[in-house]
Design a protein around this motif. Structure first.
Motif, PDB file in Angstrom:
ATOM      1  N   PRO A   1       3.505   6.462  -5.804  1.00  0.00           N
ATOM      2  CA  PRO A   1       2.943   6.747  -7.662  1.00  0.00           C
ATOM      3  C   PRO A   1       1.979   7.966  -7.368  1.00  0.00           C
ATOM      4  CG  PRO A   1       3.622   4.852  -7.141  1.00  0.00           C
ATOM      5  CD  PRO A   1       3.618   5.702  -6.130  1.00  0.00           C
ATOM      6  N   LEU A   2       0.805   7.524  -6.715  1.00  0.00           N
ATOM      7  CA  LEU A   2      -0.393   8.344  -7.033  1.00  0.00           C
ATOM      8  C   LEU A   2      -0.585   9.520  -6.073  1.00  0.00           C
ATOM      9  CD1 LEU A   2      -3.397   8.385  -7.075  1.00  0.00           C
ATOM     10  CD2 LEU A   2      -3.835   7.174  -4.656  1.00  0.00           C
ATOM     11  N   ALA A   3       0.038  10.323  -5.123  1.00  0.00           N
ATOM     12  CA  ALA A   3       0.704  10.891  -4.423  1.00  0.00           C
ATOM     13  C   ALA A   3       1.277  11.568  -5.928  1.00  0.00           C
ATOM     14  CB  ALA A   3       1.545  11.273  -3.450  1.00  0.00           C
ATOM     15  N   LYS A   4       2.474  11.810  -6.427  1.00  0.00           N
ATOM     16  CA  LYS A   4       3.390  12.214  -7.938  1.00  0.00           C
ATOM     17  C   LYS A   4       1.886  12.378  -8.902  1.00  0.00           C
ATOM     18  CE  LYS A   4       7.985  10.190  -6.813  1.00  0.00           C
ATOM     19  NZ  LYS A   4       8.872   9.211  -7.486  1.00  0.00           N
ATOM     20  N   GLU A   5       1.592  11.369  -8.649  1.00  0.00           N
ATOM     21  CA  GLU A   5       0.586  11.290 -10.115  1.00  0.00           C
ATOM     22  C   GLU A   5      -0.570  12.518 -10.249  1.00  0.00           C
ATOM     23  OE1 GLU A   5      -2.739   8.668 -12.568  1.00  0.00           O
ATOM     24  OE2 GLU A   5      -1.126   8.133 -11.489  1.00  0.00           O
ATOM     25  N   MET A   6      -0.778  12.544  -8.384  1.00  0.00           N
ATOM     26  CA  MET A   6      -2.471  13.725  -8.447  1.00  0.00           C
ATOM     27  C   MET A   6      -1.229  15.194  -8.303  1.00  0.00           C
ATOM     28  SD  MET A   6      -3.852  12.035  -4.801  1.00  0.00           S
ATOM     29  CE  MET A   6      -3.606  13.935  -3.972  1.00  0.00           C
TER      30      MET A   6
ATOM     31  N   THR B   1       1.464  -1.297   0.127  1.00  0.00           N
ATOM     32  CA  THR B   1       0.205   0.076  -0.119  1.00  0.00           C
ATOM     33  C   THR B   1       1.406   0.857  -0.207  1.00  0.00           C
ATOM     34  OG1 THR B   1      -1.545  -1.207   1.294  1.00  0.00           O
ATOM     35  CG2 THR B   1      -2.253   1.111   1.392  1.00  0.00           C
TER      36      THR B   1
ATOM     37  N   TYR C   1      -7.371  14.581   1.044  1.00  0.00           N
ATOM     38  CA  TYR C   1      -6.670  13.946   1.037  1.00  0.00           C
ATOM     39  C   TYR C   1      -5.948  13.386   2.583  1.00  0.00           C
ATOM     40  CZ  TYR C   1      -8.122  12.994  -3.957  1.00  0.00           C
ATOM     41  OH  TYR C   1      -8.939  12.693  -5.210  1.00  0.00           O
TER      42      TYR C   1
ATOM     43  N   GLU D   1       2.221   2.190  -3.191  1.00  0.00           N
ATOM     44  CA  GLU D   1       1.475   2.015  -4.029  1.00  0.00           C
ATOM     45  C   GLU D   1       0.754   3.813  -3.902  1.00  0.00           C
ATOM     46  OE1 GLU D   1      -1.606  -0.472  -4.044  1.00  0.00           O
ATOM     47  OE2 GLU D   1      -1.032  -1.944  -5.351  1.00  0.00           O
ATOM     48  N   LEU D   2       1.127   3.746  -2.521  1.00  0.00           N
ATOM     49  CA  LEU D   2       0.902   5.479  -2.177  1.00  0.00           C
ATOM     50  C   LEU D   2       1.711   6.726  -3.090  1.00  0.00           C
ATOM     51  CD1 LEU D   2      -0.432   5.328   1.099  1.00  0.00           C
ATOM     52  CD2 LEU D   2      -2.079   6.450  -0.899  1.00  0.00           C
TER      53      LEU D   2
ATOM     54  N   GLN E   1      -0.475  16.916 -11.839  1.00  0.00           N
ATOM     55  CA  GLN E   1      -2.191  17.166 -13.037  1.00  0.00           C
ATOM     56  C   GLN E   1      -2.830  18.380 -11.282  1.00  0.00           C
ATOM     57  OE1 GLN E   1      -4.958  13.968 -12.105  1.00  0.00           O
ATOM     58  NE2 GLN E   1      -4.532  12.480 -13.025  1.00  0.00           N
TER      59      GLN E   1
ATOM     60  N   SER F   1      -5.457  10.290   4.931  1.00  0.00           N
ATOM     61  CA  SER F   1      -4.987  10.424   5.140  1.00  0.00           C
ATOM     62  C   SER F   1      -4.402   9.710   6.010  1.00  0.00           C
ATOM     63  CB  SER F   1      -3.700  10.761   4.635  1.00  0.00           C
ATOM     64  OG  SER F   1      -3.596  10.253   2.566  1.00  0.00           O
TER      65      SER F   1
END
Length: 103
Positions: free
Chosen positions: A9-14, A3, A27, A6-7, A17, A31
């Motif tokens: 890359p999710l934070a980088k993608e957010m 987890t 968020y 996975e968090l 954007q 968290s």
């Protein structure tokens, strides 16, 4: 661990954007709450073996109090029944004595 991996890359993608400020706060709040939940569960799991004997002691004391309350209630009802029977016996004896005097 998956987890956490996975968090990131999710934070980088957010961040690429450009989310709104309120959404980022939401968020972060989610968290933090999830993190506190995990910490509380871990603490409860670690401390539960030590809390079990005291919990059993408390349940035993509550059971004893309940038994005492039931006994007191039974004694009260028994006393009421005896008092009612005595009053009934007194009324019957009065009725019989009045009947005997009248004849």
């Amino acid at each position: 661990m998956e987890t956490v991996q996975e968090l990131i890359p999710l934070a980088k993608e957010m961040m690429t954007q450009k989310p709104s400020r309120k959404l980022v706060k939401l968020y972060v709040l989610g968290s933090v709450l999830a993190f506190f939940g995990v910490v509380l569960i871990l603490v409860e799991t670690v401390c539960s073996p030590f809390a079990a004997p005291s919990r059993l002691r408390d349940e035993g004391a509550a059971g004893a109090e309940l038994r005492e309350a039931r006994e007191r209630l039974a004694l009260r009802t028994q006393a009421r029944l005896q008092k009612g029977q005595q009053q009934e016996a007194a009324l019957c004896s009065r009725a019989l004595s009045k009947r005997l005097q009248g004849s």
